[in-house]
Design an enzyme around this catalytic site. Structure first.
Site, mmCIF file in Angstrom:
data_model
loop_
_atom_site.group_PDB
_atom_site.id
_atom_site.type_symbol
_atom_site.label_atom_id
_atom_site.label_comp_id
_atom_site.label_asym_id
_atom_site.label_seq_id
_atom_site.Cartn_x
_atom_site.Cartn_y
_atom_site.Cartn_z
ATOM 1 N N GLU A 200 31.186 -74.397 -52.367
ATOM 2 C CA GLU A 200 31.642 -73.950 -51.038
ATOM 3 C C GLU A 200 30.490 -73.427 -50.181
ATOM 4 O O GLU A 200 30.590 -72.389 -49.535
ATOM 5 C CB GLU A 200 32.762 -72.896 -51.174
ATOM 6 C CG GLU A 200 34.062 -73.504 -51.665
ATOM 7 C CD GLU A 200 35.274 -72.587 -51.569
ATOM 8 O OE1 GLU A 200 35.160 -71.509 -50.967
ATOM 9 O OE2 GLU A 200 36.325 -72.969 -52.095
HETATM 10 C C1 LIG Z 1 31.072 -77.335 -60.306
HETATM 11 C C2 LIG Z 1 31.122 -77.814 -58.893
HETATM 12 C C3 LIG Z 1 32.353 -77.968 -58.264
HETATM 13 C C4 LIG Z 1 32.407 -78.515 -56.966
HETATM 14 N N1 LIG Z 1 33.624 -78.803 -56.403
HETATM 15 C C5 LIG Z 1 33.656 -79.546 -55.262
HETATM 16 C C6 LIG Z 1 34.886 -80.069 -54.754
HETATM 17 O O1 LIG Z 1 35.952 -79.829 -55.293
HETATM 18 N N2 LIG Z 1 34.838 -80.844 -53.642
HETATM 19 C C7 LIG Z 1 33.670 -81.132 -53.001
HETATM 20 O O2 LIG Z 1 33.691 -81.856 -52.021
HETATM 21 N N3 LIG Z 1 32.492 -80.632 -53.436
HETATM 22 C C8 LIG Z 1 32.448 -79.861 -54.542
HETATM 23 N N4 LIG Z 1 31.257 -79.371 -55.020
HETATM 24 C C9 LIG Z 1 30.044 -79.643 -54.264
HETATM 25 C C10 LIG Z 1 29.374 -78.383 -53.704
HETATM 26 O O3 LIG Z 1 30.048 -77.954 -52.566
HETATM 27 C C11 LIG Z 1 27.911 -78.775 -53.456
HETATM 28 O O4 LIG Z 1 27.302 -78.788 -54.736
HETATM 29 C C12 LIG Z 1 27.202 -77.866 -52.538
HETATM 30 O O5 LIG Z 1 27.671 -78.101 -51.236
HETATM 31 C C13 LIG Z 1 25.677 -78.053 -52.562
HETATM 32 O O6 LIG Z 1 25.304 -79.379 -52.540
HETATM 33 P P1 LIG Z 1 24.225 -79.936 -53.583
HETATM 34 O O7 LIG Z 1 24.654 -79.506 -54.931
HETATM 35 O O8 LIG Z 1 24.095 -81.378 -53.348
HETATM 36 O O9 LIG Z 1 22.894 -79.183 -53.249
HETATM 37 P P2 LIG Z 1 21.840 -79.551 -52.098
HETATM 38 O O10 LIG Z 1 22.550 -79.810 -50.826
HETATM 39 O O11 LIG Z 1 20.940 -80.601 -52.611
HETATM 40 O O12 LIG Z 1 21.056 -78.193 -51.941
HETATM 41 C C14 LIG Z 1 20.036 -77.788 -52.847
HETATM 42 C C15 LIG Z 1 19.536 -76.424 -52.429
HETATM 43 O O13 LIG Z 1 18.978 -76.485 -51.113
HETATM 44 C C16 LIG Z 1 19.552 -75.481 -50.310
HETATM 45 N N5 LIG Z 1 19.627 -75.963 -48.927
HETATM 46 C C17 LIG Z 1 20.063 -77.147 -48.475
HETATM 47 N N6 LIG Z 1 19.957 -77.213 -47.147
HETATM 48 C C18 LIG Z 1 19.436 -76.038 -46.752
HETATM 49 C C19 LIG Z 1 19.075 -75.475 -45.505
HETATM 50 N N7 LIG Z 1 19.200 -76.129 -44.373
HETATM 51 N N8 LIG Z 1 18.548 -74.243 -45.483
HETATM 52 C C20 LIG Z 1 18.375 -73.552 -46.623
HETATM 53 N N9 LIG Z 1 18.701 -74.022 -47.813
HETATM 54 C C21 LIG Z 1 19.224 -75.245 -47.888
HETATM 55 C C22 LIG Z 1 20.928 -75.229 -50.894
HETATM 56 O O14 LIG Z 1 21.358 -73.919 -50.571
HETATM 57 C C23 LIG Z 1 20.650 -75.381 -52.376
HETATM 58 O O15 LIG Z 1 20.165 -74.171 -52.878
HETATM 59 C C24 LIG Z 1 31.199 -78.809 -56.287
HETATM 60 C C25 LIG Z 1 29.976 -78.585 -56.907
HETATM 61 C C26 LIG Z 1 29.925 -78.104 -58.198
HETATM 62 C C27 LIG Z 1 28.592 -77.940 -58.846
#
Ligand SMILES: Cc1cc2nc3c(=O)[nH]c(=O)nc-3n(C[C@H](O)[C@H](O)[C@H](O)COP(=O)(O)OP(=O)(O)OC[C@H]3O[C@@H](n4cnc5c(N)ncnc54)[C@H](O)[C@@H]3O)c2cc1C
Length: 825
Positions: A498
């Site tokens: 989230e």
């Molecule tokens: C167990 C689990 C359950 C989930 N459940 C759902 C679900 O039900 N439905 C769904 O749609 N999604 C779901 N998600 C997805 C979740 O919302 C994403 O993992 C999350 O949005 C982050 O995306 P990412 O993991 O690709 O990280 P990335 O987007 O690759 O980010 C990597 C890091 O970079 C940082 N970052 C990225 N952009 C910026 C910025 N502009 N400024 C500063 N920092 C930044 C992030 O904070 C993070 O620390 C789930 C994820 C997990 C792991």
């Protein structure tokens, strides 16, 4: 000399008016009076009046001001105005502002805070917590779920469906429970205290997902079809937004829907051809209906002129031919159902869009609106339940576990870590309660939900790490007796979902807060976008001059409150909490000033200066969390026994706010501005201190001693003493040990030696032999010994049990010896 007095009087008058946010008319009137008196006393002459009139007349005559000042300024503003993407605009428009706006604006009204009604459970909600929730928790064996089965049992799933756990947000008319946000929060906290997997699986359908989206935006047919089925658990929903290419930047999903004609149930209809590749989707492997987010295009103009409609949400039954679903990710040994889903060129009718064709392209707005609410409930509640459970267990463990002949919780070094856990537990409950309370009052608090999500999940990560340290090896060896390890493993899950926390802190809290909470910035932006020039100038004039007055006021407020440490400012109570209200008066004014300076000097660049934005967001967050603590203290009847918890939290937050300000000044892109701001805000340096060792000692003592304060710390947790409920068993062990201690002392005294506090059954025998204790007392010692052993012991297993692949040979005793025969001999 007279002229000096004149200037002092004039500037003081202006400062007092600015401090109290007086209007332009008041300023003009006050200066007129001062000038008139000075003229009568022959201190000033005609020249002063001429200068005054040159400044005051254009400012006070709207038509003159607008023509010669506002118009050129509007032109300049339009040139430098920061650009906003559609997704950003929709995020800013979603949700409402609440108490955080008061804190942002530099002059919080504490009576308003304390008059906000505290949320309460209805009789029905309380009965649900005491009935079905407890019955469910008694069925749950967390070790079985997390290690042996990697899922809930079928009986637990059935119980969840039968008792409406997936339908807490669904309205009663559709068969749901229609619980308040506060009740949802209490249920989730209680579930977390025994099983994180359970609370995650219950939390998701009640958060952002098909149920929430349908209730807000669904067509009547969609609601009538899906909501009763979701309420009964006939349908299991999930919501699929994230794709391998788009995580944090969810607005950039590459998944598509192309509007085209196709065949549906034997007829040619206009529909969409969907292609998606999603991952991390909670509940996807067991879902019956996918809430799917994709970008919708209408290349042939079949539903209108707009070819690029934008993000759209639809409900796709998983039985639709071509939907791939069922495989699982393995999230950090907290194996709730989560997995990928794909589909390629799957044709579905347009009425699969949530809200029908009229909601095509409205998906992002729908998501951010629902997230403003959902983000404040599920993750903060699960984290709060986790922190509180950790605080209770750690308090009990630290009192029971002895080293160097003392309970470890009495050692100063351990007290430091314990105070963090206890302080966070009190604060987490306070802020989550206040935030969900806002939702129950009808708010969609987007800034607060980001603050609460970020800080509760971070505090949970810190608390569980501290608890692990305090438990030593007991926390490390996994098994049914380890009540910490899954929380420790799973902490990063809540941090990531989230809105991953780095992004939430750096972009969302202040990024949205600044525009939404500032009384004039949004109005200025909106005025600059008005096409009708006259209307634009009038609106801009109102916002701009309001803004200027606001900024001047904040300058004087900051100057005075910083100089005096806020000690003359208002506090609603004249007790040990008064200083925290005053510190917040001071920091709230400083934040308002710093915000204007940051926005004024960096303009649109502030968005890219994430670390500046993050620190301003930290200050706002600390003010919010501190006010939540003070509100909780007040709502619970100002119980002085809880003061150490209040003091610890307020002092920790204020010290963090102070640090954020200092780092902001030291890193301010314009060095001169940074130095000047630092001089104004910290005229005497960084004067606030974190909680003292004495306060930390008191917090640690509350955690280790059964009392009303300790019970309040753990309210809404599952503390029943029954097999499989380690938390409840620890509570019982603590009580038994405390009952045994005076009996143990009696025996030690009679034996004339300092006995070690273990093998209490032997101590019981000795006491009986010495005839200094009764049989009942001996029994208490034996009971306490049982509890003590439960508390300190860890599990061990055969090698084969631990390995996931049971077919591989294991290394038994001596298996690595060079000569096995010799070893066996
Ligand atoms: C167990 C689990 C359950 C989930 N459940 C759902 C679900 O039900 N439905 C769904 O749609 N999604 C779901 N998600 C997805 C979740 O919302 C994403 O993992 C999350 O949005 C982050 O995306 P990412 O993991 O690709 O990280 P990335 O987007 O690759 O980010 C990597 C890091 O970079 C940082 N970052 C990225 N952009 C910026 C910025 N502009 N400024 C500063 N920092 C930044 C992030 O904070 C993070 O620390 C789930 C994820 C997990 C792991």
């Amino acid at each position: 000399m007279e002229i000096l007095i004149f200037w002092i009087v004039l500037i003081s008058t202006l400062a007092v008016l600015a401090y109290s946010r007086a209007s332009l008319t008041m300023f003009t009137a006050a200066v007129t009076v001062v000038l008139a008196i000075a003229t009568a006393l022959h201190i000033v002459g005609t020249l002063s009046w001429i200068i005054f009139l040159i400044v005051a007349l254009p400012l006070n005559i709207a038509s003159v001001r607008q023509q010669y000042l506002t118009k050129p300024l509007l032109k300049l503003y339009r040139k430098i105005m920061p650009e906003m993407s559609t997704t950003e605009k929709e995020a800013i428009d979603a949700g409402t502002t609440w108490w955080e706006a008061d804190l942002f604006r530099g002059n919080p009204d504490w009576h308003k805070l304390h008059n906000i009604p505290a949320p309460r459970l209805s009789t029905e909600e309380q009965a649900f917590l005491d009935g079905p929730v407890e019955e469910l928790l008694a069925m749950v064996d967390d070790w079985h779920i997390t290690h042996e089965r990697a899922d809930l049992t079928p009986e637990v799933y059935q119980y969840l469906k039968d008792h409406g756990f997936f339908a807490m947000i669904i309205k009663k008319q559709y068969g749901g429970l229609e619980f308040s946000a506060y009740a949802q929060s209490c249920v989730l906290q209680k579930l977390t205290s025994k099983s994180m997997v359970l609370s995650s699986i219950v939390g998701v359908p009640n958060s952002l997902g098909p149920g929430e989206l349908l209730q807000h935006y669904g067509t009547d047919e969609q609601k009538a079809h899906y909501l009763p089925r979701l309420a009964k658990g006939i349908e299991v929903p999930c919501f699929a937004l994230t794709s391998p290419e788009a995580g944090s930047d969810a607005g950039a999903i590459p998944d598509t829907g192309i509007i085209c004609k196709g065949e549906w149930e034997g007829q040619e209809v206009i529909g969409m051809r969907l292609t998606w590749d999603k991952r991390y989707i909670t509940l996807a492997p067991i879902a019956t209906v996918l809430g799917l987010a994709f970008k919708l295009y209408d290349p042939e103009g079949l539903i209108g002129d707009n070819k690029d409609l934008g993000i759209t949400c639809a409900l796709i039954p998983v039985t639709t031919p071509g939907v791939k679903i069922g495989r699982r990710h393995f999230p950090l040994n907290v194996p709730f159902q989560n997995g990928p889903t794909q589909g390629k060129d799957i044709f579905v009718p347009l009425d699969y869009i949530i809200g029908g064709v009229s909601m095509a392209g409205q998906g992002w707005r729908m998501l951010v609106e629902c997230l403003s609410v959902g983000r404040a409930i599920t993750l903060p509640s699960n984290s709060t339940g986790g922190i509180k459970a950790v605080a209770m267990a750690t308090g009990a463990y630290a009192r029971i576990r002895r080293q160097f002949r003392l309970p470890i919780g009495k050692m100063e070094g351990v007290e430091e870590a314990m105070a963090r856990v206890g302080g966070y537990a009190y604060m987490a409950d306070a802020s989550t309660t206040m935030s969900v309370g806002a939702i129950d009052l009808g708010e969609k608090p987007s800034v607060i939900s980001a603050i609460t999500k970020y800080h509760m999940t971070e505090r949970m990560r810190q608390a569980i790490t501290d608890a692990m340290d305090i438990h030593g090896g007991k926390g490390i060896c996994m098994g049914p007796n380890n009540y910490l390890a899954r929380g420790y493993q799973g902490a990063p899950v809540a941090i990531t979902v989230e809105g991953a926390n780095i992004l939430t802190r750096n972009m969302i809290i202040y990024g949205q807060g600044a525009i939404r909470c500032h009384p004039y910035v949004l109005a200025e932006l909106q005025a600059a976008q008005i096409d009708d020039e006259r209307a634009a100038v009038t609106a801009f004039d109102k916002a701009l001059f309001g803004h200027i007055g606001f900024a001047i006021s904040n300058f004087f407020r900051t100057f005075w409150l910083s100089l005096t440490g806020g000690i003359f400012s208002n506090a609603p109570y004249n007790d040990a909490t008064a200083k925290y209200y005053r510190q917040m008066n001071r920091f709230s004014a400083s934040l308002a000033l710093m915000s204007d300076v940051a926005m004024g000097t960096l303009g649109g660049d502030l968005k890219r200066r994430e670390r500046i934005s993050a620190r301003l967001g930290d200050i706002l967050s600390m003010l919010y969390l501190t006010s939540a603590i003070l509100k909780r203290y007040n709502d619970e009847g100002r119980k002085v026994d809880d003061l150490p918890l209040v003091q610890w939290g307020c002092e920790d937050n204020m010290a963090k706010a102070q640090l954020a300000m200092d780092e902001l000044f030291n890193n301010f892109p314009n060095r001169i501005v940074g130095v000047v701001l630092k001089r104004i805000v910290f005229p005497w340096g960084r004067t606030l201190r974190k909680a003292s060792d004495i306060t930390e000692h008191k917090v640690a003592r509350i955690m280790q001693t059964p009392s009303d304060s300790r019970s309040r710390l753990g309210h809404y947790l599952y503390l029943k003493n029954e097999p499989l409920n380690q938390l409840g068993m620890m509570e019982q062990a603590l009580k038994d040990i405390l009952l045994a201690e005076p009996i143990f002392d009696k025996v030690s005294h009679a034996a004339k030696k300092r006995l070690p506090f273990y093998r209490l059954n032997e101590v019981a025998d000795l006491g009986l032999e010495l005839k200094v204790i009764t049989e009942a007392e001996a029994n208490q010692l034996r009971i306490a010994e049982k509890g003590r052993l439960f508390a300190i012991n860890v599990d061990d297993f055969d090698s084969e049990y631990i390995a996931a692949d049971k077919t591989l040979p294991q290394q038994g005793p001596g298996a690595l010896a060079k000569d096995k025969k010799e070893h066996a001999a």
